[in-house]
Scaffold this motif. Sequence first.
Motif, short mmCIF file in Angstrom:
data_model
loop_
_atom_site.label_atom_id
_atom_site.label_comp_id
_atom_site.label_asym_id
_atom_site.label_seq_id
_atom_site.Cartn_x
_atom_site.Cartn_y
_atom_site.Cartn_z
N ASP A 152 0.65 -1.03 0.19
CA ASP A 152 -0.32 0.17 0.08
C ASP A 152 0.69 0.88 -0.13
OD1 ASP A 152 -1.85 -1.81 0.27
OD2 ASP A 152 -2.95 -0.82 2.02
N PHE A 153 2.11 1.46 0.63
CA PHE A 153 2.87 2.12 0.37
C PHE A 153 3.20 3.05 -0.74
CE2 PHE A 153 6.14 5.17 1.67
CZ PHE A 153 5.71 5.98 2.47
N GLU A 154 2.37 4.33 -1.30
CA GLU A 154 3.37 4.43 -2.24
C GLU A 154 4.66 4.89 -2.77
OE1 GLU A 154 0.62 6.89 -4.35
OE2 GLU A 154 -1.99 5.46 -3.47
N TRP A 155 6.30 4.55 -2.71
CA TRP A 155 6.62 4.85 -2.55
C TRP A 155 7.79 6.20 -3.43
CZ3 TRP A 155 10.60 3.81 1.41
CH2 TRP A 155 9.57 2.33 2.69
N ASP A 156 6.92 5.99 -4.73
CA ASP A 156 7.54 7.11 -5.75
C ASP A 156 6.79 7.95 -5.54
OD1 ASP A 156 8.24 4.65 -7.46
OD2 ASP A 156 6.40 4.02 -8.59
N LEU A 158 6.24 8.35 -2.54
CA LEU A 158 7.38 9.57 -1.08
C LEU A 158 8.70 10.62 -1.84
CD1 LEU A 158 8.46 9.72 2.06
CD2 LEU A 158 10.04 7.65 1.00
N LYS A 159 8.91 10.22 -3.17
CA LYS A 159 10.07 10.33 -3.71
C LYS A 159 9.80 11.77 -4.00
CE LYS A 159 14.19 9.55 -6.38
NZ LYS A 159 14.20 8.41 -7.60
N ARG A 160 8.65 12.37 -4.97
CA ARG A 160 8.26 13.19 -5.49
C ARG A 160 7.81 14.40 -4.12
NH1 ARG A 160 3.58 15.66 -6.23
NH2 ARG A 160 2.43 13.38 -6.10
N LEU A 161 7.23 13.42 -3.44
CA LEU A 161 6.61 14.76 -2.54
C LEU A 161 8.12 15.13 -1.70
CD1 LEU A 161 3.89 13.54 -0.81
CD2 LEU A 161 3.70 15.19 -2.44
N ALA A 162 8.93 14.11 -1.49
CA ALA A 162 10.48 14.72 -0.59
C ALA A 162 11.24 15.43 -1.44
CB ALA A 162 11.11 13.43 -0.69
N PHE A 163 10.83 15.44 -3.19
CA PHE A 163 11.79 16.41 -3.83
C PHE A 163 11.32 17.76 -3.86
CE2 PHE A 163 14.00 12.83 -7.08
CZ PHE A 163 14.52 13.13 -5.74
N LYS A 164 9.95 17.88 -4.00
CA LYS A 164 9.01 18.79 -4.09
C LYS A 164 9.27 19.69 -2.85
CE LYS A 164 4.63 20.47 -4.46
NZ LYS A 164 2.76 20.24 -4.84
#
Length: 186
Positions: A152-156, A158-164
């Motif tokens: 269920d965890f959306e790893w992609d 997470l990465k997109r949000l961290a960059f943003k």
Amino acid sequence: MLSPVSGQGGVELLIYLPMEASAISPSAQLSFFSYRPDRTRAYPSRPWKQRISQPTRVHCQKMYVGGFGEASPEAKAAKNIHNFFTYIAVRIVTAQLQSYNPEAYEELMEFLSRHSLSDGDKFCSDLMRESSRHKGLALRILEVRSAYCKNDFEWDNLKRLAFKMVDESNTGIMRDYVLETSHSES
């Protein structure tokens, strides 16, 4: 290719140069040299080879991050996410229990009031040892934690949000500084 070079005290050195290195820079690519003592000396000739130490350059495209001891920043982040998954699993299980098993919900909430969720593994271990009823709750939390992490965890995301977040935060901090310093100068 071996190239003879005169050394100190009449000692002749044979320097090994790889073929491709001899055309570029003979001294930059020295791998080892052979020692040939002067033939006029009383001791017998005994050739030997020795590697010439060259400074090793590490060609790494990533930044070195000091101060983390044995673990990398990624390992530290993984540990934090691991504990966060325990927190999420507890939230999921408490929501499920609240609707279909109010007694187990009350037991878990009482346990939560006495134990910290900052270390997920310790929390689950303590819950498992509390009683046989709590053991079932702990096993359910472990099962939900694993399923949530894997499915269920959306790893992609997470990465997109961290960059943003990093980009927006950096821009905001720099903008605030420029506004602050431009007002003080005028």
